[in-house]
Design an enzyme around this catalytic site. Sequence first.
Site: not given
Ligand SMILES: Cc1cc2nc3c(=O)[nH]c(=O)nc-3n(C[C@H](O)[C@H](O)[C@H](O)COP(=O)(O)O)c2cc1C
Length: 371
Positions: A99-100, A128, A149, A151, A177, A244, A266, A268, A322-323
Amino acid sequence: MRSVVRLRTRAGRLPVADDGGGGVLSELADSRERARAALPREVWDYYEAGSGDEVTLGEAEAAWRDFRLRPRVLQDVSRVDLATRLLGTVAASPFVVAPMAFHALAHPDGECATVRGAGDAGCLTVVSTRASRTLEDIGAAATGPWWFQAYLMRDRGLTEALVRRAAAAGARAVVLTVDTPYVGRKGRVSGVRIAVRDDQYLVNLAQHLVPGAVAREAAEQDPSMTPDTIGRLAEVSGLPVVVKGVLRGDEAARCVEAGAAGVVVSTHGGRQLDRVVPSAHALPDVLEGVGGRVPVLVDGGIRSGTDALVALALGADAVLVGRPVLWALAAGGAEGVREVLHGLAEDLRHVMAVAGAARPDALDRSMVTTA
Ligand SMILES: Cc1cc2nc3c(=O)[nH]c(=O)nc-3n(C[C@H](O)[C@H](O)[C@H](O)COP(=O)(O)O)c2cc1C
């Protein structure tokens, strides 16, 4: 005379030789550079940033390389099946979109493009709370399974309304989360204003806000959240609740005892508490705490089939990415997302075969050791 051998891959079958390309890591590096070129500087920084001194962010990828593999031989690996079942959701591979927030910053179709690309690759997407398209639009665009996901927001009614809507729109689980009682401080983007239009920031919340409420405050995370939220959201949504953001075995056990249907290890993406233990190192402890009672997923720095292989061999049921998905979305929309997930799955298929495992459940703890 040179003979030309054409490589052909049928579903589940492996090409007989390497395709001569640079592999999934160089594809990811290329997609990352194209995203960097395509995105406004402040959006790029927002996606890349970690909290504090970015120690956790910097260690995430390298931590997966601290493990060494102990392959099996003389196994029939002529076909490798990556099919993965999670809480009744069946996916073609164990790669899950993490989720992002705010995919519309990467591509005008936002999360609608992401769920389409992931679904076309047979992958599960976690959408997200801060999605920039409505849950209903995302549900309609989805070509594969998705989870929502959540909050827990200060206005708890907002979260409850969202999980109900997500369930009605087709989400098959809620991912709560829990590592974000307050949003981590990210120096790289401190004081930088990103132009998230209000209709994108609040797209899923606007209709639930009582008149006069200060929307952004009502939508902040509730720092008083306790384990009873897990049962409450399961009751309200009628869906399993996966927790999470867990990095300790005892905390994972507490979540399971409170009714969690799964746990995601995680950090995050290194964006919350800096200097926490990398996910790769926290995973064994969490698996021990959970003791096989519920599925365990993991994310943070997963960038190749071998990273996923290590996670699965340690005992994870699936890995979130994620990224790299945001890079692919920015550089190539839904097709880019499909391609990056397909590339990761093919890389995993290859390394599993060479490690002597024809299915994820053929991997086990004996196949991995610390360096
Ligand atoms: C730009 C961005 C926004 C994110 N937004 C959320 C979110 O809204 N909710 C959440 O649970 N995690 C969020 N995350 C964390 C991701 O779900 C995930 O745990 C993490 O990006 C995994 O690592 P990686 O980017 O190295 O693959 C976010 C991560 C990034 C990079």
